[in-house]
Design a protein around this motif. Sequence first.
Motif, short mmCIF file in Angstrom:
data_model
loop_
_atom_site.label_atom_id
_atom_site.label_comp_id
_atom_site.label_asym_id
_atom_site.label_seq_id
_atom_site.Cartn_x
_atom_site.Cartn_y
_atom_site.Cartn_z
N GLN A 115 -17.45 38.48 -6.08
CA GLN A 115 -16.17 39.03 -5.66
C GLN A 115 -16.23 39.33 -4.16
O GLN A 115 -17.23 39.84 -3.66
CB GLN A 115 -15.83 40.30 -6.45
N TYR A 116 -15.11 39.04 -3.47
CA TYR A 116 -15.07 39.20 -2.03
C TYR A 116 -13.86 40.05 -1.63
O TYR A 116 -12.80 39.98 -2.26
CB TYR A 116 -14.98 37.84 -1.34
N PHE A 117 -14.00 40.82 -0.55
CA PHE A 117 -12.87 41.51 0.07
C PHE A 117 -13.21 41.74 1.54
O PHE A 117 -14.38 41.68 1.95
CB PHE A 117 -12.51 42.82 -0.64
N CYS A 118 -12.14 41.97 2.35
CA CYS A 118 -12.33 42.19 3.78
C CYS A 118 -11.63 43.49 4.20
O CYS A 118 -10.73 43.98 3.52
CB CYS A 118 -11.79 41.02 4.59
N THR A 119 -12.04 44.02 5.34
CA THR A 119 -11.45 45.23 5.92
C THR A 119 -10.96 44.90 7.33
O THR A 119 -11.70 44.34 8.14
CB THR A 119 -12.47 46.37 5.98
N ALA A 120 -9.67 45.23 7.61
CA ALA A 120 -9.09 45.03 8.94
C ALA A 120 -8.88 46.40 9.59
O ALA A 120 -8.39 47.33 8.96
CB ALA A 120 -7.76 44.29 8.83
N LYS A 121 -9.23 46.49 10.88
CA LYS A 121 -9.19 47.79 11.56
C LYS A 121 -8.65 47.63 12.98
O LYS A 121 -8.95 46.66 13.67
CB LYS A 121 -10.60 48.39 11.61
N ASN A 122 -7.78 48.59 13.38
CA ASN A 122 -7.35 48.69 14.78
C ASN A 122 -7.39 50.15 15.20
O ASN A 122 -7.94 51.00 14.48
CB ASN A 122 -5.95 48.08 14.98
N ASP A 123 -6.78 50.46 16.35
CA ASP A 123 -6.85 51.84 16.87
C ASP A 123 -6.10 52.83 15.99
O ASP A 123 -6.34 54.05 16.07
CB ASP A 123 -6.28 51.89 18.29
N MET A 124 -5.17 52.34 15.16
CA MET A 124 -4.36 53.23 14.33
C MET A 124 -4.98 53.50 12.97
O MET A 124 -4.59 54.44 12.28
CB MET A 124 -2.96 52.63 14.14
N GLY A 125 -5.94 52.68 12.53
CA GLY A 125 -6.54 52.88 11.22
C GLY A 125 -7.06 51.57 10.65
O GLY A 125 -7.20 50.57 11.36
N SER A 126 -7.33 51.57 9.35
CA SER A 126 -7.87 50.38 8.69
C SER A 126 -7.31 50.28 7.28
O SER A 126 -6.79 51.25 6.72
CB SER A 126 -9.40 50.44 8.65
N GLN A 127 -7.48 49.07 6.70
CA GLN A 127 -7.04 48.84 5.32
C GLN A 127 -7.88 47.72 4.73
O GLN A 127 -8.24 46.77 5.43
CB GLN A 127 -5.56 48.47 5.27
N ASN A 128 -8.20 47.87 3.41
CA ASN A 128 -8.95 46.85 2.69
C ASN A 128 -7.99 45.86 2.03
O ASN A 128 -6.87 46.21 1.65
CB ASN A 128 -9.83 47.47 1.61
N SER A 129 -8.46 44.65 1.89
CA SER A 129 -7.69 43.65 1.17
C SER A 129 -7.92 43.78 -0.32
O SER A 129 -8.80 44.54 -0.77
CB SER A 129 -8.10 42.24 1.63
N THR A 130 -7.15 43.07 -1.10
CA THR A 130 -7.41 43.00 -2.53
C THR A 130 -8.68 42.17 -2.77
O THR A 130 -9.05 41.34 -1.94
CB THR A 130 -6.22 42.36 -3.26
N ILE A 131 -9.32 42.37 -3.91
CA ILE A 131 -10.56 41.67 -4.23
C ILE A 131 -10.23 40.34 -4.90
O ILE A 131 -9.37 40.27 -5.78
CB ILE A 131 -11.45 42.53 -5.16
N ILE A 132 -10.94 39.28 -4.46
CA ILE A 132 -10.79 37.98 -5.08
C ILE A 132 -12.12 37.56 -5.68
O ILE A 132 -13.19 37.94 -5.18
CB ILE A 132 -10.30 36.91 -4.08
N ALA A 133 -12.05 36.81 -6.77
CA ALA A 133 -13.27 36.31 -7.43
C ALA A 133 -13.48 34.85 -7.06
O ALA A 133 -12.54 34.05 -7.08
CB ALA A 133 -13.15 36.46 -8.94
N LEU A 134 -14.74 34.53 -6.71
CA LEU A 134 -15.08 33.17 -6.32
C LEU A 134 -16.07 32.60 -7.32
O LEU A 134 -17.12 33.19 -7.56
CB LEU A 134 -15.69 33.17 -4.91
N LYS A 135 -15.73 31.45 -7.93
CA LYS A 135 -16.57 30.79 -8.91
C LYS A 135 -16.79 29.35 -8.48
O LYS A 135 -15.84 28.57 -8.37
CB LYS A 135 -15.91 30.84 -10.30
N VAL A 136 -18.05 29.01 -8.21
CA VAL A 136 -18.39 27.66 -7.78
C VAL A 136 -18.68 26.81 -9.02
O VAL A 136 -19.57 27.13 -9.81
CB VAL A 136 -19.59 27.66 -6.83
#
Length: 424
Positions: A294-315
Amino acid sequence: MFFISIFLQLSLSAALASWSVSYKPRSICVFERSSVDFTCSFDYPSFQTLKTTKWFKPNKHQKQDGTQQGIFVHHSEAAEIDQLYKNRTVFANQDKNCSLQLYNVSKSDIGKYFFRLETNYYRGKYTGPGGIYLNVAVLPFRVTVTTQKVYGHIHEGDSVTLRCSTENCTPEQGPFAWFKNHLLLPQATENELQISSVSHNDFGNYSCGLKNSSMTSADELLLDVRYSPKNVEITILTSGKIEQGNSLTLICKSNANPAVTNYTWFKIRDGNISSIGFDCEFSIKAASQKDDGQYFCTAKNDMGSQNSTIIALKVEVPDRHFLLTATALLFFVIVVLLVLFGLNIRRKQITPKKQPTEQTPAVTVTEEIYENLRKSPESEESHTNLIYADLNLPSLTSDSLFYRSHSNSQEDDAVVYSLLSNKE
């Protein structure tokens, strides 16, 4: 004597009270090239006779309280009207109505205007105090923004007021029209647009004007609302299916102002969270089963941050049995085609070429030669002399043979007999 003094004072007060000029409104703002109405009414002692009415505007260097007359905008004697106002005014010319209409207003008309009346009495002169102030709105419209903060940026939650104005003043006539990113805001009809708690959805370019009019703002104003990252999501970019050996890229997207300055990628596998990257893109050159998770990312600037929704990766791992079967079948087909091709070439090499044959016409000559032999019955043992007759046959050529074979003539089928005789 006392009563006479009181009577004179009351008479004087009554006389003074009868002089009056009423303006409405006291201040007016109109657009350039439009018209304006100065609403006015007056009164004077009934025992006097009205002789002169005039509207004037003090010059810039004169007192602006009406004590000094300047330019005559209207005068009961037309010759006294200033050249700038000739043919631009209409006076009411009614009893005790001093209203004036001024056309084609320009910036030079800005200032105070007073009404003055004069009667047949020596001191029968009166100027209405205060006057009317005329201001002229110079187009185009412009949008200005005010906030509770004197300095600094506008943040989510701040109170914001957008004002639609023009140079010098803004007429109160309406309704006004507001536009955000060139789209009409139907609920906004005043010259001010108030937003009590601004949000990231209010970010955009604003302009204003008069509704159902071509007069709009020349320039748009960007309402620069600063906010932390919103709507953070992951997009998968791949050339095909997520299969073993294929490449793929994960992209972290978001809306933010100012722009995102820091990205972080995380992977969850077997309950463990690990940091795997620090860019807006995370690439996998050759996917394998170890990339499952499962993968997710976090985006951040001077005003704050937020996480993305989680995605599942199956090879996905390709089916080897199917691949082997398909490969063998393909190989078999290729071998069969090669064998058939070789046999075809060999057959062509072995088969002899046919030589062309000359056709000779078959000719059948039916000629029967009968031989009649006569023997002496007296003695068969005696010597016998045989005389042969010469047999002359016509010469036969190939052409005549061909002709005779196809002819039914009895002459061609004649029998030639040779007579053999015995001579003793």
